[in-house]
Design an enzyme around this catalytic site. Structure first.
Site, mmCIF file in Angstrom:
data_model
loop_
_atom_site.group_PDB
_atom_site.id
_atom_site.type_symbol
_atom_site.label_atom_id
_atom_site.label_comp_id
_atom_site.label_asym_id
_atom_site.label_seq_id
_atom_site.Cartn_x
_atom_site.Cartn_y
_atom_site.Cartn_z
ATOM 1 N N GLU A 107 0.133 -20.528 10.826
ATOM 2 C CA GLU A 107 0.438 -20.666 12.250
ATOM 3 C C GLU A 107 -0.817 -20.434 13.085
ATOM 4 O O GLU A 107 -1.579 -19.487 12.840
ATOM 5 C CB GLU A 107 1.524 -19.652 12.614
ATOM 6 N N LYS B 132 6.953 -25.030 18.599
ATOM 7 C CA LYS B 132 7.810 -23.985 18.049
ATOM 8 C C LYS B 132 9.057 -23.828 18.921
ATOM 9 O O LYS B 132 8.973 -23.789 20.149
ATOM 10 C CB LYS B 132 7.030 -22.676 17.967
ATOM 11 N N CYS C 148 7.303 -20.213 11.323
ATOM 12 C CA CYS C 148 7.476 -18.769 11.184
ATOM 13 C C CYS C 148 8.878 -18.280 11.535
ATOM 14 O O CYS C 148 9.792 -18.361 10.727
ATOM 15 C CB CYS C 148 6.415 -18.045 12.021
ATOM 16 N N PRO D 245 -13.812 12.377 7.906
ATOM 17 C CA PRO D 245 -13.735 13.850 7.933
ATOM 18 C C PRO D 245 -12.595 14.324 7.028
ATOM 19 O O PRO D 245 -11.503 13.765 7.053
ATOM 20 C CB PRO D 245 -13.441 14.173 9.400
ATOM 21 N N LEU D 246 -12.840 15.340 6.245
ATOM 22 C CA LEU D 246 -11.841 15.867 5.321
ATOM 23 C C LEU D 246 -11.507 17.307 5.671
ATOM 24 O O LEU D 246 -12.367 18.192 5.617
ATOM 25 C CB LEU D 246 -12.348 15.782 3.878
ATOM 26 N N SER D 247 -10.255 17.537 6.043
ATOM 27 C CA SER D 247 -9.804 18.887 6.364
ATOM 28 C C SER D 247 -9.161 19.547 5.163
ATOM 29 O O SER D 247 -8.960 20.764 5.152
ATOM 30 C CB SER D 247 -8.797 18.843 7.516
ATOM 31 N N GLY E 137 -6.109 18.717 4.259
ATOM 32 C CA GLY E 137 -4.670 18.547 4.441
ATOM 33 C C GLY E 137 -4.192 17.219 3.887
ATOM 34 O O GLY E 137 -4.969 16.390 3.404
ATOM 35 N N ASP F 170 -2.954 14.613 5.464
ATOM 36 C CA ASP F 170 -3.345 13.418 6.228
ATOM 37 C C ASP F 170 -4.711 12.906 5.789
ATOM 38 O O ASP F 170 -4.895 11.720 5.491
ATOM 39 C CB ASP F 170 -3.353 13.725 7.733
ATOM 40 N N SER F 171 -5.700 13.778 5.776
ATOM 41 C CA SER F 171 -7.043 13.345 5.402
ATOM 42 C C SER F 171 -7.103 12.979 3.925
ATOM 43 O O SER F 171 -7.847 12.076 3.531
ATOM 44 C CB SER F 171 -8.072 14.442 5.719
#
Length: 395
Positions: A53, A122, A183, A363-365, A367, A369-370
């Site tokens: 598309e 469309k 689509c 950046p690595l904490s 936790g 998430d990182s």
């Protein structure tokens, strides 16, 4: 086994679809990838090529769709496609925005040998979740109706056509009938392929810009296969792939299906810019399948016909009795864990090369998430190294 009559008449068609990594407003790069996909399709014997598309300008142009330059550059790219020797002797189906009577439409432009056959707007726009198509485009609400579209002079000079059909129509070639969906139209309750199939359309095309959502591939494949199971026919789906500059990742999964069975499957996560699928299929398989569905045939006897654009061109050759056809395959799905690992990883790589940066700061904490982010970046690195190992120029 094909009959001698079928071989003489020509009933084996070779069609191609593709997944392209198109960038918003990258008209030169998008054109190069379109031409490459057409060249690959022709080399593999295809007589019809379908693309994603809005592939000429890229899907994620956002408010740039309001700018006249976006329309102008799209037509300039179309002019180069029409003039290219690569696009000769193959029906090319490309996507671009078109303004008709001061209204912008999301369109398919279908052409053959420097002649535009049909501009198909469309009819059902995606306007939920991440999609905002109603902001930039208007749906074509005139079912089975066609108007004259007067071409820009730069296109007239190439095609020697003053106007071309614009609207809800189908193509009638020398050997089959082809209808288009775009689509969202596949996902609507009253999809165009239903009435088109009842009216005798045998090949359906769908050009998509469908982004990745966890397990969405299952829904997409089920919609296509179930549609062809009920009505019979060949369904060809093309899709955008990659990150075209926004937050979304388009996950490819181009496919070709016949009578409810998948015959060609594209990759869901790949760093390659161009992927082309080709299948060779026997139209007699469609006709014999439909002949056994009495309810469909009864509906066909009273259907309102579509306007047919006659095309003096065949997707088959006259003597194809020994041509091998594509066999059904089992669709191979990724696990949820693989999708979570691969989808964001491919998006990260595309975003990195589009922004022309040297890398990511991570950046690595310590936790969760990182740690999860680090895993995704690691997955990206694995995909890039694998692509380089396999000779890809996109990594």
């Amino acid at each position: 086994v094909k009959s001698q009559v079928g071989g003489i008449m020509g009933r084996t068609v070779t069609v191609a679809t593709c997944a392209l990594n198109q960038w918003a407003l990258d008209f030169d790069g998008n054109l190069e990838r379109i031409l490459k996909s057409i060249e690959i399709a022709k080399c593999k014997g295809a007589r019809y090529r379908l693309g994603p598309e809005l592939e000429i300008c890229g899907y994620g142009c956002s408010d740039h769709y309001f700018e006249s330059d976006t329309l102008l550059h799209s037509f300039q790219a179309l002019a180069k496609l029409l003039e290219s020797s690569v696009t000769q002797d193959i029906i090319c189906d490309v996507g671009m925005p078109v303004m008709h009577r001061n209204v912008r439409y999301n369109c398919r432009v279908i052409f053959l040998n420097k002649k535009i056959l049909l501009i198909r707007p469309k009819m059902a726009l995606a306007n939920t979740g991440n999609y905002r198509e109603m902001r930039w485009f208007t749906p074509w609400n005139r079912s089975r109706q066609v108007e004259d579209y007067f071409l820009p002079r730069m296109i007239q000079a190439i095609t020697n056509q003053e106007s071309v059909p614009f609207g809800d129509a189908v193509l009638a070639t020398l050997d089959t009938c082809i209808g288009s969906e775009i689509c969202e139209e596949l996902w609507t309750p009253n999809s165009p392929h239903i009435e088109m199939g009842i009216d005798g359309v045998e090949i359906f095309t769908n050009s998509s810009a469908s982004h990745h959502v966890l397990r969405k591939a299952h829904m997409r494949v089920d919609l296509v296969n179930s549609a062809m199971t009920k009505n019979g026919g060949i369904y060809i789906l093309a899709n955008q792939k990659g990150c075209d500059g926004d937050r979304l990742y388009y996950d490819g999964c181009a496919m070709i299906c016949m009578n409810g069975a998948t015959v060609a499957q594209g990759l869901q996560f790949s760093l390659d810019d161009v992927e082309v699928l080709v299948a060779t299929l026997d139209l007699e398989d469609v006709r014999s399948y439909r002949a056994e569905i009495s309810s469909r045939n009864f509906a066909a006897s009273k259907v309102t016909p579509y306007f047919r654009v006659k095309v003096s061109f065949a997707l088959s050759c006259s003597d194809d009795i020994n041509t091998p056809t594509s066999e059904p395959i089992q669709w191979r799905y990724h696990s949820p864990e693989e999708e979570i690992s691969l989808g964001p990883a491919c998006w990260l790589w595309d975003y990195l090369r589009r922004s022309r940066q040297g890398g990511f700061l991570l950046p690595l904490s310590g936790g969760v998430d990182s740690s999860a982010t680090a895993c995704i970046v690691y997955s990206m690195c694995l995909q890039v190294c694998s692509a380089v190992w396999n000779g890809s120029k996109c990594a």
